[in-house]
Scaffold this motif. Structure first.
Motif, mmCIF file in Angstrom:
data_model
loop_
_atom_site.group_PDB
_atom_site.id
_atom_site.type_symbol
_atom_site.label_atom_id
_atom_site.label_comp_id
_atom_site.label_asym_id
_atom_site.label_seq_id
_atom_site.Cartn_x
_atom_site.Cartn_y
_atom_site.Cartn_z
ATOM 1 N N ARG A 192 36.278 51.889 32.979
ATOM 2 C CA ARG A 192 36.825 52.936 32.114
ATOM 3 C C ARG A 192 35.876 53.219 30.960
ATOM 4 O O ARG A 192 35.610 54.372 30.632
ATOM 5 N N ALA A 193 35.353 52.175 30.332
ATOM 6 C CA ALA A 193 34.431 52.342 29.202
ATOM 7 C C ALA A 193 33.154 53.069 29.611
ATOM 8 O O ALA A 193 32.581 53.818 28.816
ATOM 9 N N ALA A 194 32.730 52.880 30.859
ATOM 10 C CA ALA A 194 31.527 53.557 31.342
ATOM 11 C C ALA A 194 31.772 55.042 31.598
ATOM 12 O O ALA A 194 30.840 55.845 31.568
ATOM 13 N N ILE A 195 33.041 55.401 31.822
ATOM 14 C CA ILE A 195 33.382 56.783 32.149
ATOM 15 C C ILE A 195 33.740 57.589 30.914
ATOM 16 O O ILE A 195 33.346 58.743 30.767
ATOM 17 N N THR A 196 34.521 56.981 30.017
ATOM 18 C CA THR A 196 35.047 57.731 28.879
ATOM 19 C C THR A 196 35.354 56.815 27.699
ATOM 20 O O THR A 196 35.594 55.622 27.889
ATOM 21 N N VAL A 229 42.290 56.175 28.383
ATOM 22 C CA VAL A 229 42.895 56.479 29.679
ATOM 23 C C VAL A 229 43.767 55.297 30.100
ATOM 24 O O VAL A 229 43.336 54.143 30.025
ATOM 25 N N PRO A 230 45.013 55.545 30.518
ATOM 26 C CA PRO A 230 45.900 54.452 30.925
ATOM 27 C C PRO A 230 45.322 53.640 32.088
ATOM 28 O O PRO A 230 44.676 54.183 32.980
ATOM 29 N N LEU A 231 45.570 52.358 32.062
ATOM 30 C CA LEU A 231 45.141 51.475 33.136
ATOM 31 C C LEU A 231 46.324 51.212 34.052
ATOM 32 O O LEU A 231 47.369 50.738 33.610
ATOM 33 N N VAL A 232 46.144 51.528 35.326
ATOM 34 C CA VAL A 232 47.214 51.420 36.315
ATOM 35 C C VAL A 232 46.697 50.618 37.504
ATOM 36 O O VAL A 232 45.590 50.852 37.983
ATOM 37 N N THR A 274 35.044 57.473 40.039
ATOM 38 C CA THR A 274 34.794 58.911 40.051
ATOM 39 C C THR A 274 35.972 59.643 39.466
ATOM 40 O O THR A 274 37.117 59.226 39.605
ATOM 41 N N GLY A 275 35.714 60.723 38.797
ATOM 42 C CA GLY A 275 36.784 61.563 38.281
ATOM 43 C C GLY A 275 37.729 60.846 37.347
ATOM 44 O O GLY A 275 38.912 61.139 37.316
ATOM 45 N N GLY A 276 37.228 59.882 36.578
ATOM 46 C CA GLY A 276 38.099 59.162 35.656
ATOM 47 C C GLY A 276 38.933 58.097 36.329
ATOM 48 O O GLY A 276 39.877 57.589 35.757
ATOM 49 N N GLN A 277 38.591 57.739 37.564
ATOM 50 C CA GLN A 277 39.350 56.731 38.298
ATOM 51 C C GLN A 277 38.406 55.682 38.842
ATOM 52 O O GLN A 277 37.269 55.971 39.175
ATOM 53 N N ALA A 278 38.881 54.459 38.934
ATOM 54 C CA ALA A 278 38.119 53.390 39.569
ATOM 55 C C ALA A 278 39.064 52.682 40.518
ATOM 56 O O ALA A 278 40.247 52.564 40.254
ATOM 57 N N GLY A 299 50.857 42.331 44.271
ATOM 58 C CA GLY A 299 51.362 42.153 42.924
ATOM 59 C C GLY A 299 50.273 42.023 41.876
ATOM 60 O O GLY A 299 49.084 42.178 42.164
ATOM 61 N N THR A 300 50.685 41.740 40.660
ATOM 62 C CA THR A 300 49.761 41.553 39.552
ATOM 63 C C THR A 300 50.070 40.225 38.872
ATOM 64 O O THR A 300 51.201 39.747 38.912
ATOM 65 N N SER A 301 49.045 39.645 38.266
ATOM 66 C CA SER A 301 49.245 38.377 37.571
ATOM 67 C C SER A 301 48.618 38.423 36.177
ATOM 68 O O SER A 301 48.090 37.431 35.700
ATOM 69 N N CYS A 302 48.657 39.602 35.555
ATOM 70 C CA CYS A 302 48.105 39.744 34.217
ATOM 71 C C CYS A 302 48.889 40.806 33.455
ATOM 72 O O CYS A 302 49.626 41.591 34.044
ATOM 73 N N SER A 303 48.719 40.808 32.143
ATOM 74 C CA SER A 303 49.302 41.864 31.325
ATOM 75 C C SER A 303 48.169 42.756 30.854
ATOM 76 O O SER A 303 46.997 42.437 31.057
ATOM 77 N N GLY A 304 48.508 43.877 30.233
ATOM 78 C CA GLY A 304 47.485 44.787 29.736
ATOM 79 C C GLY A 304 47.402 46.085 30.505
ATOM 80 O O GLY A 304 46.589 46.947 30.181
ATOM 81 N N LEU A 305 48.226 46.226 31.527
ATOM 82 C CA LEU A 305 48.278 47.463 32.301
ATOM 83 C C LEU A 305 49.376 48.366 31.756
ATOM 84 O O LEU A 305 50.416 47.878 31.310
ATOM 85 N N GLN A 306 49.160 49.663 31.824
ATOM 86 C CA GLN A 306 50.217 50.586 31.432
ATOM 87 C C GLN A 306 51.262 50.719 32.544
ATOM 88 O O GLN A 306 52.412 51.036 32.277
ATOM 89 N N ALA A 307 50.859 50.457 33.778
ATOM 90 C CA ALA A 307 51.789 50.507 34.907
ATOM 91 C C ALA A 307 51.211 49.705 36.066
ATOM 92 O O ALA A 307 49.998 49.541 36.172
ATOM 93 N N ALA A 308 52.086 49.203 36.911
ATOM 94 C CA ALA A 308 51.686 48.504 38.132
ATOM 95 C C ALA A 308 52.664 48.878 39.232
ATOM 96 O O ALA A 308 53.871 48.905 39.006
#
Length: 70
Positions: free
Chosen positions: A31-35, A39-42, A6-10, A48-57
């Protein structure tokens, strides 16, 4: 638990695992379904995270630090 986009956020809550490439693919799909905008992926994850491709974590320490300084 998947929460509605909602509102550009998931949001997805993962209780015991890190944010990984499967979560990133789902976030990109939402994100593709919304816009069509880039939009940056955060990720905000307590495990933690175990992948790349995020603008921030952000993890628990970053959230607590931001909350304390607010």
């Amino acid at each position: 638990m998947n929460l509605p986009a909602t509102g550009g956020q998931a949001a997805t809550w993962l209780e015991n695992s890190a944010f990984d490439s499967h979560d990133l693919a789902a976030l990109q799909k939402h994100r593709a379904a919304i816009t069509d905008e880039p939009v940056p992926l955060v990720a905000v994850s307590r495990n933690g995270t175990s992948c790349s491709g995020l603008q921030a974590a952000y993890g628990p320490e970053e959230l607590l630090s931001a909350w304390r300084s607010a």
